[in-house]
Each structure stands twice: as C-alpha cells, then as structure tokens.
Design a protein around this motif. Structure first.
Motif, PDB file in Angstrom:
ATOM      1  N   TYR A 241       0.821  -1.193   0.000  1.00 14.20           N
ATOM      2  CA  TYR A 241       0.000   0.000   0.000  1.00 14.20           C
ATOM      3  C   TYR A 241       0.865   1.257   0.000  1.00 14.20           C
ATOM      4  O   TYR A 241       1.929   1.284   0.617  1.00 14.20           O
ATOM      5  CB  TYR A 241      -0.918   0.044   1.216  1.00 14.20           C
ATOM      6  N   ARG A 244      -1.967   6.803  -0.116  1.00 11.89           N
ATOM      7  CA  ARG A 244      -3.368   6.998  -0.476  1.00 11.89           C
ATOM      8  C   ARG A 244      -4.215   5.804  -0.036  1.00 11.89           C
ATOM      9  O   ARG A 244      -5.308   5.980   0.534  1.00 11.89           O
ATOM     10  CB  ARG A 244      -3.486   7.202  -1.983  1.00 11.89           C
ATOM     11  N   GLU A 245      -3.734   4.583  -0.286  1.00 12.28           N
ATOM     12  CA  GLU A 245      -4.496   3.398   0.121  1.00 12.28           C
ATOM     13  C   GLU A 245      -4.642   3.327   1.638  1.00 12.28           C
ATOM     14  O   GLU A 245      -5.713   2.990   2.161  1.00 12.28           O
ATOM     15  CB  GLU A 245      -3.829   2.127  -0.400  1.00 12.28           C
ATOM     16  N   ARG A 248      -7.264   5.681   2.867  1.00 10.27           N
ATOM     17  CA  ARG A 248      -8.629   5.181   2.672  1.00 10.27           C
ATOM     18  C   ARG A 248      -9.043   4.243   3.804  1.00 10.27           C
ATOM     19  O   ARG A 248     -10.184   4.272   4.267  1.00 10.27           O
ATOM     20  CB  ARG A 248      -8.737   4.459   1.324  1.00 10.27           C
ATOM     21  N   HIS A 251      -9.793   6.367   6.796  1.00  6.14           N
ATOM     22  CA  HIS A 251     -11.062   7.087   6.634  1.00  6.14           C
ATOM     23  C   HIS A 251     -12.254   6.158   6.874  1.00  6.14           C
ATOM     24  O   HIS A 251     -13.225   6.525   7.545  1.00  6.14           O
ATOM     25  CB  HIS A 251     -11.138   7.687   5.234  1.00  6.14           C
ATOM     26  N   ALA A 252     -12.193   4.941   6.314  1.00  7.46           N
ATOM     27  CA  ALA A 252     -13.306   4.002   6.460  1.00  7.46           C
ATOM     28  C   ALA A 252     -13.514   3.624   7.919  1.00  7.46           C
ATOM     29  O   ALA A 252     -14.654   3.575   8.408  1.00  7.46           O
ATOM     30  CB  ALA A 252     -13.035   2.749   5.613  1.00  7.46           C
ATOM     31  N   ARG A 407     -22.380   3.799  -3.806  1.00  3.76           N
ATOM     32  CA  ARG A 407     -21.311   3.141  -3.041  1.00  3.76           C
ATOM     33  C   ARG A 407     -21.841   2.632  -1.702  1.00  3.76           C
ATOM     34  O   ARG A 407     -21.485   1.526  -1.269  1.00  3.76           O
ATOM     35  CB  ARG A 407     -20.160   4.117  -2.813  1.00  3.76           C
TER      36      ARG A 407
END
Length: 627
Positions: A241, A244-245, A248, A251-252, A407
C-alpha cells in the motif's frame, strides 16, 4: 506461539504473542474431569442453590428465592424437585397482598433481566474456572451464558481467548468478531482480532482492525500506540500500500467509529430530553472522536420523516454521509427537464411542482409535499430528467448524492434493500396517481356500458395448456441482468400461467395479489376512459412485468391487462413469493428490487408522456408557473 505467520521487519521475529500469561492460559494444564465427577459437582451446586432458595423462601424473600431456583434449573434443567420448588415460589409471589398480576410485557422484561443477570454470573464463573485452569468448565459456563444473553461482548471476548489457547484460531476469530460488533469501542478486542487475522494471513482485514484499535488508543505516543504503528507499517509493506491506500483505510474505520459514536450520542440526548434533563455539552467524549453535532441534528430530522420509518438508527446515520441540505425560494428550479443528473431529492418542508413546458404551455404532472421523494426515476435508470422540478413555496430539501449513495448500497446491501423498497413504493404510488389522471379528461359518467362490458368479459379467464421449461425461465430472468442466485430463486417461486389471444389476465378494479413476468407473447395494459373507451397505456413484451402495484399497496387494479396479438405466457409471483425472495441474501434482494424500480420508472415515463398528450388533445389549460 508460532502459527507460521510472516515476520515484522522491525523485530525480525514472528508476530509476538503479547496477550500475556494471564490471558486465560489453559493449554496443557491437565485433562478434563471424568463425566461422573463433573455430574457430581453439578448436582452439588444445584443442591446448594436449592437449599439457599429454601431459606429465602422461609423468610418471605420470594423474588430472591425464585432467581436462585431459576439459576439452579439452568444448571440442571431435568431436576424435577427444582422445577416444583420454582413453581411453588412463583405461586407465592402472585399471592402476596397488594401485588397485582404482572402484564405479559412486565413478565418478559423480568425474564430478560433475569437472563442478563444469569449470563453475567456465568461469565464471572467462567473467568474463575479459566484462572484455575479448568478449561472445560469455563467453556461450559460460557455456552450457558451465550444461551441466556446473546448481546454480551464480554462473554464472546473471553470465549475467543479460551479458543485461542486451544489453537482454534478460526473459531476464536468468529467470537472476537461478534464481540467487536457488540462493542466497537473495545480497543483490546480490535487489536486481538487484528492480530488473529494477521496470523490467518488475512492482511487487509488485519490492517483495518489494527487501524481501528489505533484510533481508539488514548495515548497514541505511548507503548500501545507505538506497537500498533509498527504493525500498521508491517501490514502496509506486506500489502504494497501507498499513502493513499492507507488513508482510505483510516477514513473508512474513522467513519465506522464516528457513526457508532454519533448514534449513541443521539440516543443519549434523546434519553436526557425525555427525562427533562439537559445534556452537559461541556463534557468531552470518552474517545478522541470529534463532536458529532451536525450529524446528530441531521439524523434526527431524517428520522422524523415517515419515508424512513423502516430504517434502523444506524442506517439513518449512514445516510447522513451522502445527504446535503438545500434551500429554494419560490420559482427556483431544482432540476431541469432533460438535464443529466441522478441525485435523489426528499422534500422536508415546502412544496415542489413537477411540470413540463410545451409549445401549448406548461403542464403540471405532480405536486409534491413533505416527505415526498423525487428524481428517483433518473436515479434508477440514469435517463434524463422527465420534467422540471420547481419550488412553489419556500422549500427545504435533502439532496442525496447519487454516486455516494451507489457506493453506500454496494457496501451495505441491507441498507440498499430498504432504500430501494422505499423507491419502489414511491414510484408505484406515482404510477397509480398518473393512471388516475387519465380519467380527468372526460365526463366521468359517460358511456358506463362499455366499462360494464369489459367487466363482464373479465369473469372468464381462458388459459391454454403447456409447461415452460426451467431453462427457459432462467434465460428469461438472465436477460434482465439478474444474478444466478436470483435466477434460481425466481424460477423456483414463480408459477406459469398461459392465456389465449384476447384473454384478460385481470381487469381494472379487480383485487390482486400477483405480479407477472412475460415469458412469451405480448400483454396490452389499458385503462378505461369514460367517454373515450379503452386507452392503451403500454404494450409489454418478453421480459417486461406488470401487476406489481397490487403487491405494494393492496389497492384494486388501476388498469386492465390482456393477451395481445396471440397467446401470452407469464410467470406469476404472489406476495408471499416476493417476500421470500426479499428475505434471502440481501445482495440478491437488492438486484431484484433495482430491476423492479427500473421497470416501474420506465413505465412512469411512458404514462407521463401520455398524460401530456391527452391534456393537449383534450384542450386542457396549462398551469401558471410560480414567479
């Protein structure tokens, strides 16, 4: 404990087992007791509880005696003496002077309370057995606790530790999963589950859970925070990763925790308001999560709208992620006819006119009041807007971002099913109302004999024989883009019906409890217009469906249907079959509802065009547009 896991580069060794020596370590501490000795111990415990209950009963403490006897009975459900004693004590409870008979609700509440107390006691007893190295007895107590209370995270947490010590890593992960679902704020459980998933080489899941634990760490610069940082770096490297990955993932997890936190804060404030108390706004939350004020207020407003009555509080909070508030003055255009856009709108206050401008003037198709949804036809079909949406009065709307909503439905199909259920109902109501508009163009008392003739024809529904092969049924549904699971389900629950040319499937005004998929032939959907005869609303072909509105609102059929241009073969689904389909896997149910919504939306567009045409032909007056 080396389970063959990858090494962390910082240590150069296998993943450390830092659960500690006191984590219920039971492995290799002796063989289980013989069955006879275990039975003897159970009998002794039951006898002790029964004796204590007898002393309480003699002193008039009937409630305490009943609880002790219930606990004894849970240890040995076959003990007849305990059953008789418990029945006798409960009889004495009912005979106490001044004690009114309890309602069913009170009895159930008391039963749940006793079960929760029993479960708590059994968890404590299991911890005691675990500390003594009696693994078998500990697991037995936890099994009883799980049966008495299904919502205790502590028992699943302890159970997972015992299973890990028995090297049952897959089952331990399942128990940790339940514990974290019941209490998403338990940092220790999140970290342990992350470690377990790491050992199972499920690295993406392990990273998400490690981040989850890191976000719950109070002192992120301390020992716990540094340990979690090292593990995050290791998993990031294993997964390849980049920043950016990883962002994410953070954030999730932050969003998941924030939603859970907001929901509890909302319920806390509602609880305080109902009790006449005011929440202390100066008290900081126990976690490092930010104050959730806006989302709580937004969720409360969404909850008050009856269109979302069937959503859970948590689903309401998930919706707040994709919604924005918008204000419109009278005469303001919300969306324009033929414009591109799939966003969904919900009227919270005010009034919205759905209208169409033509060379003969502007015609109103519908007037919407709270809490109506609009824009759903474009949302489900991606087609251009079928009319202008104009604010008639000052209006406050909720706009749901279409891409974000897509989504959200993909991530949470359960929520998607509830959302599309609302859209399906809303579209069907609009279709029924639009059908009824056709009757307003003519004298409602003219030519009743035509209507009676059609009703008489509908008394006999001739059918022709034959059987549609299962493969052909599957092919029909496959053409609609449904998954394999849906195909098998629909083929199983649908019933074949065949009609000769001109035969009526149903007539306007009939009661109905079935919807129909066309397998072969054509169906003419028509509505009787007083003074104008039968008006064809649609000619449907293979793969189309009709009759669905009777399943939604239970109202009489708003139009008639008959075989057109030759024999007609349909597959019928009744209300029970549709419920069965929707109760299966949520992803399959979501696909099915999306199909229904697309087909109803297409039909609504066709009828809207007919309404405009009839109004022009009948010399109807165009409506004035708000200034």
């Amino acid at each position: 404990m080396d389970r063959g896991t990858p090494n962390e580069p910082e240590s150069g060794a296998a993943v450390p087992d830092d659960r500690g020596a006191g984590g219920g370590g039971l492995g290799g501490r002796g063989e289980p007791e013989p069955a006879a000795r275990a039975a003897s111990r159970t009998h002794a415990e039951v006898a002790e509880l029964a004796g204590l209950a007898t002393r309480f009963r003699e002193r008039g403490y009937y409630d305490a005696a009943a609880e002790l006897l219930a606990l004894a009975l849970s240890l040995d459900p076959r003990d007849v003496d305990v059953k008789i004693s418990l029945t006798d004590v409960r009889r004495l409870q009912r005979q106490l002077p001044g004690v009114r008979p309890r309602s069913v609700r009170e009895q159930l509440r008391e039963e749940f309370r006793r079960h929760a107390i029993d479960a708590s006691h059994f968890v404590g007893l299991a911890a005691l057995y675990a500390a003594q190295g009696d693994e078998l007895r500990a697991i037995e107590c936890l099994d009883v606790a799980k049966a008495r209370d299904l919502a205790s995270p502590e028992l699943h947490k302890l159970y997972a530790r015992l299973l890990l010590d028995r090297h049952e890593i897959d089952h331990a992960a399942d128990e940790y999963e339940v514990a974290l679902r019941l209490d998403p704020f338990d940092r220790e459980v999140a970290e342990e589950l992350g470690r377990t998933e790491y050992e199972r080489r499920r690295f993406e899941r392990a990273l998400a859970l490690t981040v989850h634990a890191f976000l719950l760490t109070g002192d992120r610069e301390g020992e716990n925070g540094e340990r979690l940082r090292r593990r995050i770096r290791t998993l990031k490297r294993i997964l390849g990763y980049g920043t950016r990955e990883l962002a994410r993932v953070f954030h999730a997890r932050q969003e998941l925790l924030q939603t859970s936190f907001d929901r509890l804060q909302w319920r806390r404030e509602r609880f305080l308001e109902e009790g006449g108390m005011v929440a202390d706004r100066g008290v900081a939350p126990a976690t490092s999560l930010p104050r959730p004020g806006r989302r709580i207020a937004l969720a409360a407003r969404l909850r008050r709208l009856r269109v979302w009555y069937h959503l859970t509080d948590e689903q309401i909070f998930h919706l707040t992620r994709v919604v924005e508030e918008e204000l419109y003055d009278p005469g303001s255009v919300v969306v324009e006819h033929l414009s591109r856009g799939r966003d969904l709108y919900l009227v919270e206050s005010g009034e919205i006119s759905i209208q169409r401008a033509t060379s003969y003037g502007t015609f109103v198709l519908a007037t919407l009041a709270p809490p109506e949804i609009f824009g759903e036809a474009s949302y489900v079909t991606s087609a251009p807007r079928s009319g202008d949406a104009v604010a008639v009065r000052p209006s406050q709307l909720f706009r749901f971002d279409a891409a974000a909503l897509d989504r959200l439905c993909a991530e949470q199909p359960d929520l998607g099913v509830q959302l599309y259920w609302s859209i399906w109902h809303g579209l069907a109501r609009k279709l029924r109302a639009t059908n009824e508009q056709l009757q307003t163009f003519f004298d409602p008392v003219a030519a009743p004999e035509n209507f009676l003739r059609l009703r008489r024809e509908s008394a006999d529904l001739p059918t022709v024989g034959g059987t549609l092969p299962r493969d052909e049924r599957l092919r029909l549904f496959q053409e609609q883009g449904l998954s394999h699971e849906d195909l098998a389900t629909l083929a199983t629950f649908s019933r074949e019906r065949r009609f000769a040319e001109g035969a009526r499937v149903f007539s306007e005004g009939d009661r109905g409890d079935e919807m129909y998929f066309i397998a072969d032939g054509k169906a003419l959907i028509a509505k009787y217009i007083p003074g104008g005869g039968d008006e064809a609303l649609a000619i449907l072909d293979r793969g189309d469906f009709f009759g669905e509105m009777a399943l939604i609102d239970g109202e009489p059929r708003s139009a008639s249907a008959r075989a057109h241009g030759g024999p007609l073969t349909v597959l019928a689904l009744d209300q029970d079959s549709v419920r069965e389909i929707l109760s299966l896997d949520p992803r399959a149910a979501l696909d099915f509802l999306q199909l229904l919504c697309r087909l109803v939306a297409d039909r609504l567009r066709e009828i809207d065009e007919k309404v405009i045409g009839w109004r022009i032909l009948s010399g109807g007056q165009a409506e004035s547009v708000p200034a």
